[in-house]
Design a protein around this motif. Structure first.
Motif, PDB file in Angstrom:
ATOM      1  N   VAL A  74     -24.967  -4.735 -29.205  1.00 56.02           N
ATOM      2  CA  VAL A  74     -24.112  -3.761 -28.924  1.00 56.02           C
ATOM      3  C   VAL A  74     -23.278  -4.162 -27.803  1.00 56.02           C
ATOM      4  CG1 VAL A  74     -23.808  -1.225 -28.080  1.00 56.02           C
ATOM      5  CG2 VAL A  74     -25.014  -1.946 -30.395  1.00 56.02           C
ATOM      6  N   ILE A  75     -24.069  -4.586 -27.023  1.00 59.47           N
ATOM      7  CA  ILE A  75     -23.648  -5.044 -25.530  1.00 59.47           C
ATOM      8  C   ILE A  75     -22.505  -5.961 -25.633  1.00 59.47           C
ATOM      9  CG2 ILE A  75     -23.895  -6.162 -23.288  1.00 59.47           C
ATOM     10  CD1 ILE A  75     -26.643  -4.350 -23.281  1.00 59.47           C
ATOM     11  N   GLN A  76     -22.922  -7.356 -26.319  1.00 59.55           N
ATOM     12  CA  GLN A  76     -22.278  -8.585 -26.660  1.00 59.55           C
ATOM     13  C   GLN A  76     -20.734  -7.846 -27.414  1.00 59.55           C
ATOM     14  OE1 GLN A  76     -24.204 -11.697 -28.612  1.00 59.55           O
ATOM     15  NE2 GLN A  76     -26.182 -10.989 -27.482  1.00 59.55           N
ATOM     16  N   GLU A  77     -21.050  -7.140 -28.230  1.00 65.65           N
ATOM     17  CA  GLU A  77     -19.860  -6.759 -29.149  1.00 65.65           C
ATOM     18  C   GLU A  77     -18.901  -5.960 -28.263  1.00 65.65           C
ATOM     19  OE1 GLU A  77     -16.939  -6.228 -32.059  1.00 65.65           O
ATOM     20  OE2 GLU A  77     -18.881  -7.422 -32.229  1.00 65.65           O
ATOM     21  N   ALA A  78     -19.183  -5.153 -27.154  1.00 69.23           N
ATOM     22  CA  ALA A  78     -18.175  -4.269 -26.535  1.00 69.23           C
ATOM     23  C   ALA A  78     -17.818  -5.443 -25.496  1.00 69.23           C
ATOM     24  CB  ALA A  78     -19.259  -3.392 -25.780  1.00 69.23           C
ATOM     25  N   ARG A  79     -18.551  -6.268 -24.751  1.00 65.57           N
ATOM     26  CA  ARG A  79     -17.977  -7.169 -23.837  1.00 65.57           C
ATOM     27  C   ARG A  79     -17.104  -7.985 -24.661  1.00 65.57           C
ATOM     28  NH1 ARG A  79     -22.423 -10.303 -22.678  1.00 65.57           N
ATOM     29  NH2 ARG A  79     -23.106  -8.686 -21.104  1.00 65.57           N
ATOM     30  N   ILE A  80     -17.124  -8.550 -25.788  1.00 63.90           N
ATOM     31  CA  ILE A  80     -16.136  -9.480 -26.445  1.00 63.90           C
ATOM     32  C   ILE A  80     -15.063  -8.699 -26.809  1.00 63.90           C
ATOM     33  CG2 ILE A  80     -15.751 -10.655 -28.684  1.00 63.90           C
ATOM     34  CD1 ILE A  80     -18.865 -11.590 -28.505  1.00 63.90           C
ATOM     35  N   THR A  81     -15.118  -7.395 -27.441  1.00 68.49           N
ATOM     36  CA  THR A  81     -14.106  -6.504 -27.905  1.00 68.49           C
ATOM     37  C   THR A  81     -13.250  -6.286 -26.498  1.00 68.49           C
ATOM     38  OG1 THR A  81     -15.215  -5.450 -29.502  1.00 68.49           O
ATOM     39  CG2 THR A  81     -13.283  -4.287 -28.923  1.00 68.49           C
ATOM     40  N   SER A  82     -13.746  -6.056 -25.321  1.00 66.19           N
ATOM     41  CA  SER A  82     -13.025  -6.163 -24.296  1.00 66.19           C
ATOM     42  C   SER A  82     -12.246  -7.373 -23.497  1.00 66.19           C
ATOM     43  CB  SER A  82     -13.822  -5.430 -23.202  1.00 66.19           C
ATOM     44  OG  SER A  82     -14.655  -6.141 -22.537  1.00 66.19           O
ATOM     45  N   GLY A  83     -12.438  -8.429 -24.231  1.00 62.96           N
ATOM     46  CA  GLY A  83     -11.932  -9.481 -23.691  1.00 62.96           C
ATOM     47  C   GLY A  83     -12.828 -10.454 -22.828  1.00 62.96           C
ATOM     48  N   GLY A  84     -14.091 -10.073 -22.815  1.00 63.09           N
ATOM     49  CA  GLY A  84     -15.039 -10.710 -22.007  1.00 63.09           C
ATOM     50  C   GLY A  84     -15.695 -11.690 -23.020  1.00 63.09           C
ATOM     51  N   ARG A  85     -16.947 -12.392 -22.228  1.00 64.06           N
ATOM     52  CA  ARG A  85     -17.644 -13.716 -22.958  1.00 64.06           C
ATOM     53  C   ARG A  85     -18.854 -12.777 -23.313  1.00 64.06           C
ATOM     54  NH1 ARG A  85     -17.904 -18.887 -19.318  1.00 64.06           N
ATOM     55  NH2 ARG A  85     -19.104 -19.288 -21.178  1.00 64.06           N
ATOM     56  N   ARG A  86     -19.308 -13.653 -24.503  1.00 66.73           N
ATOM     57  CA  ARG A  86     -20.598 -13.149 -25.104  1.00 66.73           C
ATOM     58  C   ARG A  86     -21.754 -13.015 -24.056  1.00 66.73           C
ATOM     59  NH1 ARG A  86     -22.861 -13.257 -30.238  1.00 66.73           N
ATOM     60  NH2 ARG A  86     -20.988 -13.776 -31.411  1.00 66.73           N
ATOM     61  N   VAL A  87     -22.014 -13.966 -23.107  1.00 65.42           N
ATOM     62  CA  VAL A  87     -22.920 -14.172 -22.202  1.00 65.42           C
ATOM     63  C   VAL A  87     -22.500 -13.682 -21.086  1.00 65.42           C
ATOM     64  CG1 VAL A  87     -24.688 -15.949 -21.344  1.00 65.42           C
ATOM     65  CG2 VAL A  87     -24.158 -15.594 -23.919  1.00 65.42           C
TER      66      VAL A  87
ATOM     67  N   LEU B  69     -40.708 -17.187 -21.385  1.00 68.23           N
ATOM     68  CA  LEU B  69     -40.642 -15.995 -22.363  1.00 68.23           C
ATOM     69  C   LEU B  69     -39.325 -15.268 -22.239  1.00 68.23           C
ATOM     70  CD1 LEU B  69     -41.995 -14.038 -24.118  1.00 68.23           C
ATOM     71  CD2 LEU B  69     -42.861 -12.789 -22.098  1.00 68.23           C
ATOM     72  N   ALA B  70     -38.736 -15.088 -21.077  1.00 68.91           N
ATOM     73  CA  ALA B  70     -37.477 -14.624 -20.863  1.00 68.91           C
ATOM     74  C   ALA B  70     -36.409 -15.646 -21.548  1.00 68.91           C
ATOM     75  CB  ALA B  70     -37.172 -14.259 -19.498  1.00 68.91           C
ATOM     76  N   MET B  71     -36.401 -16.712 -21.393  1.00 69.21           N
ATOM     77  CA  MET B  71     -35.653 -17.414 -21.966  1.00 69.21           C
ATOM     78  C   MET B  71     -35.578 -17.562 -23.488  1.00 69.21           C
ATOM     79  SD  MET B  71     -33.284 -19.101 -19.950  1.00 69.21           S
ATOM     80  CE  MET B  71     -32.731 -20.403 -21.155  1.00 69.21           C
ATOM     81  N   THR B  72     -36.703 -17.252 -23.836  1.00 66.17           N
ATOM     82  CA  THR B  72     -36.852 -17.318 -25.433  1.00 66.17           C
ATOM     83  C   THR B  72     -36.295 -16.029 -26.057  1.00 66.17           C
ATOM     84  OG1 THR B  72     -38.777 -18.515 -25.593  1.00 66.17           O
ATOM     85  CG2 THR B  72     -38.442 -17.010 -27.397  1.00 66.17           C
ATOM     86  N   LEU B  73     -36.526 -14.706 -25.434  1.00 62.91           N
ATOM     87  CA  LEU B  73     -36.041 -13.634 -25.538  1.00 62.91           C
ATOM     88  C   LEU B  73     -34.439 -13.650 -25.421  1.00 62.91           C
ATOM     89  CD1 LEU B  73     -38.323 -10.911 -23.743  1.00 62.91           C
ATOM     90  CD2 LEU B  73     -37.753 -10.909 -26.185  1.00 62.91           C
ATOM     91  N   LEU B  74     -33.779 -14.301 -24.401  1.00 60.44           N
ATOM     92  CA  LEU B  74     -32.448 -14.387 -24.235  1.00 60.44           C
ATOM     93  C   LEU B  74     -31.929 -15.261 -25.415  1.00 60.44           C
ATOM     94  CD1 LEU B  74     -32.159 -14.898 -20.156  1.00 60.44           C
ATOM     95  CD2 LEU B  74     -31.459 -12.910 -21.687  1.00 60.44           C
ATOM     96  N   GLN B  75     -32.535 -16.241 -25.827  1.00 62.75           N
ATOM     97  CA  GLN B  75     -31.889 -17.130 -26.938  1.00 62.75           C
ATOM     98  C   GLN B  75     -31.995 -16.004 -28.140  1.00 62.75           C
ATOM     99  OE1 GLN B  75     -34.554 -20.292 -26.713  1.00 62.75           O
ATOM    100  NE2 GLN B  75     -33.393 -21.483 -25.608  1.00 62.75           N
ATOM    101  N   LEU B  76     -33.024 -15.174 -28.349  1.00 65.31           N
ATOM    102  CA  LEU B  76     -33.352 -14.524 -29.745  1.00 65.31           C
ATOM    103  C   LEU B  76     -31.921 -13.413 -29.645  1.00 65.31           C
ATOM    104  CD1 LEU B  76     -37.005 -13.766 -29.879  1.00 65.31           C
ATOM    105  CD2 LEU B  76     -35.407 -14.902 -31.553  1.00 65.31           C
ATOM    106  N   CYS B  77     -31.745 -12.959 -28.472  1.00 61.17           N
ATOM    107  CA  CYS B  77     -30.765 -11.799 -28.271  1.00 61.17           C
ATOM    108  C   CYS B  77     -29.114 -12.282 -28.122  1.00 61.17           C
ATOM    109  CB  CYS B  77     -31.172 -11.052 -27.239  1.00 61.17           C
ATOM    110  SG  CYS B  77     -32.852 -10.141 -27.423  1.00 61.17           S
ATOM    111  N   ARG B  78     -29.245 -13.469 -28.157  1.00 65.04           N
ATOM    112  CA  ARG B  78     -27.764 -13.852 -28.021  1.00 65.04           C
ATOM    113  C   ARG B  78     -27.217 -13.944 -29.323  1.00 65.04           C
ATOM    114  NH1 ARG B  78     -29.434 -18.910 -24.268  1.00 65.04           N
ATOM    115  NH2 ARG B  78     -29.349 -18.046 -22.555  1.00 65.04           N
ATOM    116  N   GLY B  79     -27.841 -14.157 -30.387  1.00 70.75           N
ATOM    117  CA  GLY B  79     -27.285 -14.135 -31.568  1.00 70.75           C
ATOM    118  C   GLY B  79     -26.560 -15.673 -31.728  1.00 70.75           C
ATOM    119  N   ARG B  80     -25.641 -15.671 -32.684  1.00 72.84           N
ATOM    120  CA  ARG B  80     -24.905 -17.115 -33.028  1.00 72.84           C
ATOM    121  C   ARG B  80     -23.918 -17.094 -31.754  1.00 72.84           C
ATOM    122  NH1 ARG B  80     -24.513 -17.811 -39.207  1.00 72.84           N
ATOM    123  NH2 ARG B  80     -25.153 -19.728 -38.998  1.00 72.84           N
TER     124      ARG B  80
END
Length: 104
Positions: free
Chosen positions: A56-69, A92-103
């Motif tokens: 949801v956060i990524q979609e809002a950021r991208i829709t507003s013209g921002g970057r995914r990460v 552990l945090a890196m693994t979570l971040l990778q999972l949550c970034r999506g493609r």
């Protein structure tokens, strides 16, 4: 006599599966493993929920013209996990971040 052998075989199997040397230790290990399995199921559910919120956060950021990460936010998360869990927390945090970034 057959019942005694079946009970003995079942108990030996439990001792073998747990690595315990006594019935008492095997009981403790079996109970603790059941608790771990329950915790793992909850953790997996929470990770899946985190992934959905992150999307949801990524979609809002991208829709507003921002970057995914957002790297500064990721650094905050890495620091939080490191402070709470030590050096392995960073992994552990890196693994979570990778999972949550999506493609990406």
């Amino acid at each position: 006599m057959t019942d005694v052998l079946a009970t003995t075989d079942a108990r030996t199997d439990v001792l073998d599966r747990t690595g315990a040397r006594t019935d008492e230790a095997a009981d403790v290990i079996t109970g603790a493993r059941e608790r771990i399995d329950t915790l793992d199921d909850r953790i997996i559910g929470l990770v899946q929920e985190r992934m959905a919120v992150s999307a949801v956060i990524q979609e809002a950021r991208i829709t507003s013209g921002g970057r995914r990460v957002n790297l500064s936010r990721e650094m905050e998360i890495l620091g939080h996990y490191r402070e709470a869990l030590g050096k392995p927390g960073t992994s552990l945090a890196m693994t979570l971040l990778q999972l949550c970034r999506g493609r990406v």
